[in-house]
Design a protein around this motif. Sequence first.
Motif, PDB file in Angstrom:
ATOM      1  N   VAL A 173       0.845  -1.189   0.000  1.00 57.00           N
ATOM      2  CA  VAL A 173       0.000   0.000   0.000  1.00 57.00           C
ATOM      3  C   VAL A 173       0.886   1.246   0.000  1.00 57.00           C
ATOM      4  O   VAL A 173       1.824   1.354   0.793  1.00 57.00           O
ATOM      5  N   ILE A 174       0.592   2.186  -0.884  1.00 58.52           N
ATOM      6  CA  ILE A 174       1.380   3.408  -0.999  1.00 58.52           C
ATOM      7  C   ILE A 174       0.917   4.395   0.072  1.00 58.52           C
ATOM      8  O   ILE A 174      -0.261   4.750   0.127  1.00 58.52           O
ATOM      9  N   GLY A 175       1.837   4.818   0.923  1.00 57.87           N
ATOM     10  CA  GLY A 175       1.515   5.748   2.000  1.00 57.87           C
ATOM     11  C   GLY A 175       1.977   7.154   1.685  1.00 57.87           C
ATOM     12  O   GLY A 175       2.743   7.386   0.735  1.00 57.87           O
ATOM     13  N   SER A 176       1.521   8.103   2.488  1.00 55.99           N
ATOM     14  CA  SER A 176       1.857   9.505   2.248  1.00 55.99           C
ATOM     15  C   SER A 176       3.349   9.770   2.390  1.00 55.99           C
ATOM     16  O   SER A 176       3.897  10.651   1.727  1.00 55.99           O
ATOM     17  N   GLU A 177       4.031   8.981   3.254  1.00 54.80           N
ATOM     18  CA  GLU A 177       5.473   9.201   3.425  1.00 54.80           C
ATOM     19  C   GLU A 177       6.234   8.853   2.147  1.00 54.80           C
ATOM     20  O   GLU A 177       7.256   9.464   1.828  1.00 54.80           O
ATOM     21  N   VAL A 178       5.726   7.874   1.388  1.00 53.97           N
ATOM     22  CA  VAL A 178       6.355   7.515   0.107  1.00 53.97           C
ATOM     23  C   VAL A 178       6.173   8.654  -0.895  1.00 53.97           C
ATOM     24  O   VAL A 178       7.113   9.053  -1.590  1.00 53.97           O
ATOM     25  N   VAL A 179       4.963   9.173  -0.972  1.00 54.94           N
ATOM     26  CA  VAL A 179       4.691  10.287  -1.892  1.00 54.94           C
ATOM     27  C   VAL A 179       5.537  11.495  -1.525  1.00 54.94           C
ATOM     28  O   VAL A 179       6.101  12.171  -2.390  1.00 54.94           O
ATOM     29  N   GLU A 180       5.642  11.770  -0.235  1.00 50.77           N
ATOM     30  CA  GLU A 180       6.451  12.898   0.220  1.00 50.77           C
ATOM     31  C   GLU A 180       7.907  12.731  -0.182  1.00 50.77           C
ATOM     32  O   GLU A 180       8.579  13.685  -0.596  1.00 50.77           O
ATOM     33  N   ARG A 181       8.414  11.497  -0.075  1.00 47.66           N
ATOM     34  CA  ARG A 181       9.812  11.241  -0.421  1.00 47.66           C
ATOM     35  C   ARG A 181      10.067  11.488  -1.911  1.00 47.66           C
ATOM     36  O   ARG A 181      11.112  12.005  -2.302  1.00 47.66           O
ATOM     37  N   TYR A 182       9.110  11.098  -2.737  1.00 44.41           N
ATOM     38  CA  TYR A 182       9.300  11.232  -4.185  1.00 44.41           C
ATOM     39  C   TYR A 182       8.953  12.633  -4.695  1.00 44.41           C
ATOM     40  O   TYR A 182       9.618  13.159  -5.589  1.00 44.41           O
ATOM     41  N   TYR A 183       7.895  13.225  -4.136  1.00 44.24           N
ATOM     42  CA  TYR A 183       7.352  14.435  -4.752  1.00 44.24           C
ATOM     43  C   TYR A 183       7.145  15.590  -3.782  1.00 44.24           C
ATOM     44  O   TYR A 183       6.523  16.591  -4.129  1.00 44.24           O
ATOM     45  N   GLY A 184       7.667  15.476  -2.562  1.00 45.61           N
ATOM     46  CA  GLY A 184       7.426  16.505  -1.563  1.00 45.61           C
ATOM     47  C   GLY A 184       7.847  17.895  -1.984  1.00 45.61           C
ATOM     48  O   GLY A 184       7.221  18.886  -1.616  1.00 45.61           O
ATOM     49  N   GLY A 185       8.901  17.999  -2.770  1.00 43.41           N
ATOM     50  CA  GLY A 185       9.387  19.309  -3.186  1.00 43.41           C
ATOM     51  C   GLY A 185       8.538  19.980  -4.240  1.00 43.41           C
ATOM     52  O   GLY A 185       8.762  21.138  -4.575  1.00 43.41           O
ATOM     53  N   ARG A 186       7.527  19.251  -4.766  1.00 41.88           N
ATOM     54  CA  ARG A 186       6.739  19.807  -5.860  1.00 41.88           C
ATOM     55  C   ARG A 186       5.340  20.217  -5.425  1.00 41.88           C
ATOM     56  O   ARG A 186       4.481  20.494  -6.252  1.00 41.88           O
ATOM     57  N   ILE A 187       5.093  20.233  -4.116  1.00 38.65           N
ATOM     58  CA  ILE A 187       3.744  20.550  -3.661  1.00 38.65           C
ATOM     59  C   ILE A 187       3.320  21.920  -4.181  1.00 38.65           C
ATOM     60  O   ILE A 187       4.038  22.896  -4.069  1.00 38.65           O
ATOM     61  N   GLU A 188       2.144  21.951  -4.743  1.00 37.17           N
ATOM     62  CA  GLU A 188       1.615  23.177  -5.353  1.00 37.17           C
ATOM     63  C   GLU A 188       0.924  23.997  -4.263  1.00 37.17           C
ATOM     64  O   GLU A 188      -0.263  23.871  -4.007  1.00 37.17           O
ATOM     65  N   ALA A 189       1.714  24.832  -3.565  1.00 36.18           N
ATOM     66  CA  ALA A 189       1.215  25.518  -2.378  1.00 36.18           C
ATOM     67  C   ALA A 189       0.543  26.827  -2.761  1.00 36.18           C
ATOM     68  O   ALA A 189       1.108  27.905  -2.627  1.00 36.18           O
ATOM     69  N   THR A 190      -0.648  26.761  -3.266  1.00 34.54           N
ATOM     70  CA  THR A 190      -1.382  27.962  -3.637  1.00 34.54           C
ATOM     71  C   THR A 190      -2.112  28.510  -2.428  1.00 34.54           C
ATOM     72  O   THR A 190      -2.238  27.867  -1.390  1.00 34.54           O
ATOM     73  N   GLY A 191      -2.637  29.727  -2.584  1.00 32.75           N
ATOM     74  CA  GLY A 191      -3.374  30.343  -1.501  1.00 32.75           C
ATOM     75  C   GLY A 191      -4.565  29.517  -1.054  1.00 32.75           C
ATOM     76  O   GLY A 191      -4.881  29.450   0.143  1.00 32.75           O
ATOM     77  N   PHE A 192      -5.236  28.852  -1.995  1.00 28.99           N
ATOM     78  CA  PHE A 192      -6.417  28.080  -1.627  1.00 28.99           C
ATOM     79  C   PHE A 192      -6.041  26.834  -0.829  1.00 28.99           C
ATOM     80  O   PHE A 192      -6.800  26.401   0.044  1.00 28.99           O
ATOM     81  N   ARG A 193      -4.884  26.268  -1.089  1.00 25.12           N
ATOM     82  CA  ARG A 193      -4.461  25.111  -0.296  1.00 25.12           C
ATOM     83  C   ARG A 193      -4.077  25.552   1.121  1.00 25.12           C
ATOM     84  O   ARG A 193      -4.349  24.844   2.086  1.00 25.12           O
ATOM     85  N   VAL A 194      -3.473  26.707   1.213  1.00 25.03           N
ATOM     86  CA  VAL A 194      -3.180  27.262   2.540  1.00 25.03           C
ATOM     87  C   VAL A 194      -4.491  27.500   3.285  1.00 25.03           C
ATOM     88  O   VAL A 194      -4.634  27.149   4.468  1.00 25.03           O
ATOM     89  N   ALA A 195      -5.459  28.084   2.599  1.00 26.53           N
ATOM     90  CA  ALA A 195      -6.746  28.372   3.220  1.00 26.53           C
ATOM     91  C   ALA A 195      -7.453  27.097   3.656  1.00 26.53           C
ATOM     92  O   ALA A 195      -8.030  27.037   4.751  1.00 26.53           O
ATOM     93  N   ASP A 196      -7.424  26.063   2.806  1.00 20.96           N
ATOM     94  CA  ASP A 196      -8.073  24.794   3.156  1.00 20.96           C
ATOM     95  C   ASP A 196      -7.494  24.227   4.444  1.00 20.96           C
ATOM     96  O   ASP A 196      -8.226  23.774   5.327  1.00 20.96           O
ATOM     97  N   ALA A 197      -6.161  24.229   4.538  1.00 19.00           N
ATOM     98  CA  ALA A 197      -5.514  23.670   5.720  1.00 19.00           C
ATOM     99  C   ALA A 197      -5.846  24.493   6.966  1.00 19.00           C
ATOM    100  O   ALA A 197      -6.092  23.943   8.045  1.00 19.00           O
ATOM    101  N   ALA A 198      -5.859  25.813   6.829  1.00 19.28           N
ATOM    102  CA  ALA A 198      -6.169  26.670   7.979  1.00 19.28           C
ATOM    103  C   ALA A 198      -7.605  26.465   8.440  1.00 19.28           C
ATOM    104  O   ALA A 198      -7.881  26.367   9.644  1.00 19.28           O
ATOM    105  N   ILE A 199      -8.535  26.400   7.492  1.00 18.86           N
ATOM    106  CA  ILE A 199      -9.946  26.201   7.831  1.00 18.86           C
ATOM    107  C   ILE A 199     -10.139  24.864   8.530  1.00 18.86           C
ATOM    108  O   ILE A 199     -10.956  24.722   9.450  1.00 18.86           O
ATOM    109  N   GLU A 200      -9.382  23.857   8.110  1.00 21.63           N
ATOM    110  CA  GLU A 200      -9.495  22.533   8.715  1.00 21.63           C
ATOM    111  C   GLU A 200      -8.825  22.460  10.085  1.00 21.63           C
ATOM    112  O   GLU A 200      -8.908  21.446  10.773  1.00 21.63           O
TER     113      GLU A 200
END
Length: 311
Positions: A173-200
């Motif tokens: 099973v592919i876990g988030s730590e695997v995805v982070e290791r491969y693609y963590g540097g490419r996270i598309e950190a837009t304002g809406f993703r920041v807002a989603d995390a803050a609201i949550e």
Amino acid sequence: MVLVAGAEGLLAERAVDRLVGLARERDPGVEVTTLDGALYGSGMLGVVASPSLFDEDRVVVVEGVERATDELLTDALAYLASPAPDVVLVLRHGGGQRGKKLLDAVRAQGAPVVVCEPVKKDSDKAAFVSAELRRASRRADPRAVRALVDAVGADLRELAAACAQLVADTTGVIGSEVVERYYGGRIEATGFRVADAAIEGDAGQAVALLRHALATGVDPVPVVAALAMKLRTLAKVAATRGRGGASVRDLSLAPWQVDRALKDLQRWTPEGLAEAITAVAQADAEVKGAGRDREFAVERAVLRIASAGSR
């Protein structure tokens, strides 16, 4: 005749490949011819679709109908009146108004239409990732799917390639730590993703996304605007609770926006919402000149919003 219509190239390519594959399952020796709409010359369709000496089945794929020459449009419309019985004609149209008369004529004849529109919603991209992994007899946990969409979700072809790489390079099973290791540097950190995390209420994720966004050149102003937009939506939906469906329909919001807001509001009180709106108003003034440190102002607002939701 089959029309493959839409701007999503990956889905369209797969649709065409599937049609060719079905033809080859029926006849492994089927002849496949591809024509480029932009380079088409008069009479070419008639030549490749003309009856063969041995009545062999054929597949003719016309790519780029949205860039079709006048000769292609003329010949294709004429072909519709008397299609060859042993030919499967696949028309690939990538969008736009060019060739509309031909597309309307194809649809009017009741030909199958495969719609390949771009996938824009994160929920649809997550469903695409899960489907890609199922095709490879693999699966990923929900956090891994979300992380992969966050990292490379802007382009469906890249998303498919990322799934293929994870399938090839990992087991189980592919876990988030695997995805982070491969693609963590490419996270598309837009304002809406920041807002989603803050609201949550996920302060750590919100601040991490915010700092990544600022480090890659995102201006604080649109981040604050995204925060304000999310909170305005929450406030609008909150004001309709208990008033029935008619009030919700008057908000001019998409159904998915209302559903998302109702889910988010489960952890928000009116007092917490008021505090978050006040924090955004202060940050808005500071990032537009009233404060000394614009980045600090928006980070402080994010932290205040994340904590306000639990009150």
